[in-house]
Design an enzyme around this catalytic site. Structure first.
Site, PDB file in Angstrom:
ATOM      1  N   MET B   1      68.347  50.825  61.619  1.00  0.00           N
ATOM      2  CA  MET B   1      67.496  51.714  62.355  1.00  0.00           C
ATOM      3  C   MET B   1      67.928  52.951  61.663  1.00  0.00           C
ATOM      4  O   MET B   1      67.939  53.952  62.018  1.00  0.00           O
ATOM      5  CB  MET B   1      68.201  51.902  63.597  1.00  0.00           C
ATOM      6  N   ARG B   2      67.956  52.824  60.231  1.00  0.00           N
ATOM      7  CA  ARG B   2      68.240  54.018  59.593  1.00  0.00           C
ATOM      8  C   ARG B   2      66.980  54.756  58.853  1.00  0.00           C
ATOM      9  O   ARG B   2      66.519  55.897  59.438  1.00  0.00           O
ATOM     10  CB  ARG B   2      69.113  53.756  58.467  1.00  0.00           C
ATOM     11  N   ASP B 328      70.792  45.096  62.931  1.00  0.00           N
ATOM     12  CA  ASP B 328      69.597  45.946  62.441  1.00  0.00           C
ATOM     13  C   ASP B 328      69.295  45.682  61.066  1.00  0.00           C
ATOM     14  O   ASP B 328      70.317  45.404  60.306  1.00  0.00           O
ATOM     15  CB  ASP B 328      69.914  47.220  62.866  1.00  0.00           C
ATOM     16  N   GLU B 329      68.125  46.064  60.764  1.00  0.00           N
ATOM     17  CA  GLU B 329      67.849  46.362  59.197  1.00  0.00           C
ATOM     18  C   GLU B 329      68.212  45.319  58.220  1.00  0.00           C
ATOM     19  O   GLU B 329      68.570  45.326  56.996  1.00  0.00           O
ATOM     20  CB  GLU B 329      68.203  47.609  58.622  1.00  0.00           C
ATOM     21  N   ASN B 330      68.164  43.851  58.779  1.00  0.00           N
ATOM     22  CA  ASN B 330      68.518  42.795  57.921  1.00  0.00           C
ATOM     23  C   ASN B 330      66.975  42.531  57.405  1.00  0.00           C
ATOM     24  O   ASN B 330      66.134  41.944  57.868  1.00  0.00           O
ATOM     25  CB  ASN B 330      69.087  41.714  58.676  1.00  0.00           C
TER      26      ASN B 330
END
Lengths: 714, 714
Positions: B1-2, B328-330
């Protein structure tokens, strides 16, 4: 050494205030600035060269010789500080390429991992356009050199750089201490740690840790846990924490010497152990400041049984060779009133309380020696037949210290370095452990080990303690490290202002907490007027705070007096500007003064409204009223000066009388601009008559009229 | 979530900037000030009464009912804060005289010693002229009431007092969190502690502790010590320290939920355990910000063997029922490139990376359930067939959250509360976890547990983190606690300014470290011009900082951008003043603007000289140049307005063009006054033609000309 010092210091202050004003006239400001740059303490030998070593992000540090973990960590921290100042990121690897590095550090030996008195702290620092090199016999010397190095970092539009220079440095005194009283107000670990960092930055090397007092027993005893449990309100250092502080200090080349003050200042001991007191008790932790009666019973074998075990425990905990037993301010009232003690004295042929204390000290000495410790104590422990390695810690002054030295004892000076008294830095700076006119022989002088600034903590909280220690203690640190001849006050203040900012990078709050306190006081109102006020007021000096504004050890330290600081910065500037006006009554100079005074007047008016809406400032109302008067009087005076029209003598007399009223502290605060204002009033009357006199002569005459007694004293 | 959030948020920002400007026109400022005083978050029900309860030094607190040590300590701390504000000293004894005490606290039960989700935090606070009484079902409720009580303390010339009032309060949401990322930049214990104090002050109740990341593994594992030893540069929390934080938080009614982010964001794990990575390695601790490939291998049984033991260990360490597994964000690049993993997927019939991650999550779920933990994860873990007690943590937004709720999952919102993005408080304040127009049913709405502000730590150091969290997070805390209707922006800012000062008494450095950083930057020069500058500039928003001014996790965070803060205070004032000028083009209003602009112009000139002498400010030179132009343009515009003489269109076009250049960030900083300046330029041209139009209509027209697209968007 608490209350009695007051009178002595007061006299000193009157004399010094004149000397200070004189030295303020130093002519060679620019020369000194060139010679000393930002260095504090000034090194023993400095030779500036042409050229500069530029700093870029490819700055590399190499080490050579004996490099221990302490040094590596120190270098690491110094490089992080350099990053903070430059916003550059440097490699965290240490190089072994001695030729290619921008900074090379070469140490011949690691020295003592836990510092000892007399460790070699010398270093050489050579900076050329190609490389900076620190060479030192020991790790600690390299640390000192690294701090000097960091102080040399400068920048301009061409970037960051180090000036080329050749420095050969070593301390004048081996004992350069700061005493922190953790007993009256407990100071959390982070306070001690950040102050150790600051000490290292100005090359102090002894933390004298005052751990027991009437008001608190602050160190965990595993042998007698009731001591800290009942004597501390739960505010004490565990032994693990003490070891952490010792390690932290050692990593910065700083010794930690504990003090367990006895036989007086011992109330906190007696809360759990009334049986070793000289009166039956019961005892409660003391909440007031002052000198109290509770005293250990030197005639009771139980006292020694406890102390023998206690000193063994503490000797194992604290590795330093020196252990401070206090010994001060025992007024012996409990002894005189106790028949058993009186009988004991008669039986042993002990003729007075001082002799009884000596008897007590000699018993302690045995315990200390058994644990390999050397005894240190305040002046009162001095007794010619003590062993010659006992160290006398002098609160009484150079004379007492010299006497001890003459008799073969070593000594450390603290008289003159009582930073809790709120005197300005220049006064402490003027005190020399061995003045130029010292009557001592060279051998006797060697017995003067150095000095210690003392942070007695009656009126400091973790929020304010940094502002009481710094930056004045940096001036004291210079006194202990630098040659005696480094004593130019203006240049000291110039460099102090630089240190002031640098200390903040170590987490010190001396500067930033002032506005925080003002914001808290203002009840959500604008603080700009308060800021102007605190820049020209100071807390009352010596021990008058308690007399004028009584509080106790549990009281909040969040008043205007706690926000105010010694050495009010704008007061110094104001008084200097008045000085200039007396030399040169030009429109420009008068205008400078007028601008300051207008700011005062407007701020005082504004502040009067602010105090109406914040009850925490109610006590400041009379001060604000004074400030309005002060501004009005000064503005009148400057108007007369501008017009070169002398006011009538009645005007002067009336204003001087008002000034006398204003000089009475309010809320234990006083204006630090009164000498300037007084000169201004007198000048308004006298200047028109002194047109034919030379500027310096004119100023001198006005000074003499304004301060006849100070002039006479001189 | 960046990174992905950036675009979404940008659009929101453009829309909101108009809404914000509109709500800035709130008419009922005085009414709100009367209704809400200094309370933040605003209680659910407040009924002001006549009269006041005076505070003197004889203020006594009594307790009644079930009083545990936590409550006693909390009362102790509150009373010390009250002492700090009043400079009065109160007794430290708790009374049992319910009738005679000025403050009575009655609790029916101590509640959970370690707080749990759903604990009753309600309380009633009744203040009469005789007594204040807090009644609460639990200790935690009493804590919340005590913070409200302290916010009511006020003073005037008659002294300190509490206004008479009747408050019945309880939170709107049960989950009110602050996430602190201790992984990207390690945050020492004291940072966490002071922020826990601040959280309690604004009634937040969850510390979401982000402990593992590509850039660091920050928690000691006794089962796999190599994890923290090799993954942290030595900067990690021991288990004792974690317990200390959990205890400290519990004492303030705050839960601590740990996050171990996986399978992505896992580089630091793989430094010591490359065998469980999805590519062979070796791995190094990541120093850059961003999204990285290293991912745990979900097809390797060794991964699960390690995680099973690890989760057992961490489940015992962290008592909270919830455990956050990130998720997240994998991006799955390593999975796609790994033949073994591809073969595994084929064999198991797993059709894509998202399904593979779900497979992984389900394996984790077993471990968590075995240890009595409920799983929480970011949006990506959402999968309809997970057990319904899994909590979805939404960075994607209310829509995703609502979808999860509709499917029966509980959720916590963080989209809109990303405080690392440097948006002003009003934007976060405008985001509601359950907006008024939510399509969810009442039952579905119950599944929205609350929200969390997220302090991602790419660009925060212990020196700056407080200034990034506070005070904007107090506005978010209000969103989570107070009724939805409490949403008036101006009044929020008014109260935020008060909280700003109050947080300082807890040791927060959000405010005081700004000037410290400026002093460090100025290389011993006066910082007043820098102060004026930082009061109107802000760091660039979202993730542009890194794009425009690349640094890494080891870089110093001591630049001008680090001193600058979101919500530049004087920019808000300036833009508001321009707004007033457009409504009322009086000489007085114009003069107000002129004064500000003159200050800018003078400060910019001064600062240009300062930057010449401090290399740390070199990057600010273009900004200073812009500032001079900005001041000059604005002064020209105000001159036209004062004369009511429209400048030629060419003037306007040229100036707007210059403004576009100025709008390009320099040193990753931007002026927050540009909307005001743009309005001013347009107004200079348009005002003379709008004399017959009503003031509000006139302002609206000018706004539309200045910001056509924003107006269209609306």
């Amino acid at each position: 050494m608490r209350k009695k010092i007051a009178k002595f210091f007061l006299i000193g202050w009157l004399i010094l205030s004149v000397v200070g004003a004189m030295s303020a006239q130093e002519k060679n400001a620019t020369a000194l600035q060139t010679a000393r740059r930002n260095l504090m303490p000034v090194p023993a030998n400095v030779n500036w060269k042409d050229g500069r070593l530029p700093v870029t992000k490819s700055f590399i540090v190499a080490v050579k010789g004996q490099t221990d973990e302490r040094l590596k960590s120190y270098i690491f921290r110094v490089m992080r500080r350099m990053e903070g100042r430059t916003i550059l990121e440097f490699t965290r690897e240490l190089s072994s390429d001695a030729g290619g590095a921008q900074l090379l550090i070469e140490t011949q030996s690691t020295g003592n991992a836990i510092p000892k008195l007399g460790d070699d702290e010398s270093y050489n620092l050579e900076i050329t356009e190609r490389q900076a090199k620190i060479s030192a016999p020991t790790t600690v010397g390299a640390m000192r050199g690294l701090e000097t190095f960091l102080q040399l970092l400068d920048s301009d539009k061409d970037g960051f750089y180090f000036p080329a220079v050749s420095i050969a440095d070593k301390p004048r005194f081996a004992w350069r201490g700061l005493m922190i009283d953790s007993a009256r107000h407990f100071q959390p670990m982070e306070v001690l740690k950040r102050n150790l960092d600051a000490m290292a930055a100005v090359k102090l090397n002894v933390l004298h840790w005052h751990l027991t007092e009437d008001q608190g027993f602050r160190i965990q005893s595993k042998q007698f846990p009731e001591l800290h449990q009942m004597g501390s309100d739960g505010l004490f250092y565990t032994q693990d924490e003490a070891r952490e502080i010792i390690r932290y200090a050692a990593d910065r080349g700083i010794r930690v010497m504990p003090e367990f003050d006895m036989p007086g200042h011992a109330t906190a001991w007696l809360v759990s152990h009334p049986e070793i007191g000289s009166a039956p008790g019961p005892y409660k932790i003391e909440r007031l400041p002052g000198i109290f009666d509770p005293t250990l019973d030197p005639t009771n074998e139980k006292t020694y049984q406890l102390l023998e075990v206690f000193f063994k425990e503490m000797s194992a905990l604290f590795p330093d060779a020196y252990l401070h037993i206090g010994g001060d301010e025992n007024e012996g009232k409990q002894w005189t009133a106790n028949h058993k003690i009186q009988a004991f004295m008669k039986e042993k042929g002990i003729k007075d309380n001082h002799e009884l204390q000596t008897y007590f000290n000699k018993r302690l000495l045995v315990f200390l020696q058994k644990n390999g410790k050397i005894m240190m104590g305040w002046d009162e422990i001095f007794q010619p037949d003590l062993p010659k390695d006992v160290v006398i810690h002098s609160w009484r002054g150079q004379k007492a210290l010299a006497e001890a030295a003459r008799q073969g004892f070593q000594g450390v000076l603290s008289n003159g370095y009582y930073i809790d008294l709120m005197f300005p830095a220049w006064q402490h700076y003027a005190v020399d452990p061995i003045p130029a006119d010292s009557p001592l022989s060279a051998d006797e002088q060697k017995r003067i080990l150095g000095g210690e600034a003392t942070m007695w903590s009656e009126w400091v909280s973790p929020e304010t303690i940094d502002s009481r220690i710094w930056t004045r203690t940096a001036a004291i640190a210079e006194r202990f490290w630098s040659p005696r001849e480094v004593n130019q006050v203006d240049d000291m203040y110039r460099r102090l202002a630089i240190v002031n900012v640098q200390l903040e990078e170590l987490g010190l709050t001396h500067r930033k907490n002032q506005l925080m306190l003002l914001r808290r006081l203002a009840n959500n109102q604008d603080i700009s007027a308060l800021q102007t006020l605190v820049s020209i007021i100071e807390p009352v000096k010596e021990y008058r705070r308690y007399q004028q504004r009584p509080q106790n050890m549990l009281s909040p330290l969040t008043g205007l007096i706690d926000a105010a600081q010694a050495d009010a910065p704008n007061a110094r500037i104001f008084n200097r500007t008045i000085d200039e006006v007396l030399l040169d009554n030009s429109a420009d100079n008068a205008q400078k003064v007028r601008l300051m005074l207008t700011e005062w007047r407007d701020a005082a008016d504004k502040l009067a409204l602010v105090t109406e809406k914040s009850a925490a400032l109610t006590e400041a109302k009379p001060l604000v009223e004074d400030w309005r008067n002060l501004s009005a009087i000064s503005l009148e005076a400057i108007s007369y000066l501008e017009k070169s029209a002398a006011p009538p003598a009645e005007w002067r007399d009336a204003k001087l009388k008002t000034l006398e009223e204003i000089a009475k502290p309010k809320a234990a605060l006083e204006f630090a601009v009164l000498s300037g204002v007084k000169m201004l009033i007198v000048a308004a009357v006298e200047m028109p008559n002194l047109k034919d006199v030379s500027p310096t002569e004119r100023r001198e005459r006005i000074r003499k009229i304004a301060f006849p007694s100070a002039a006479a004293n001189k």
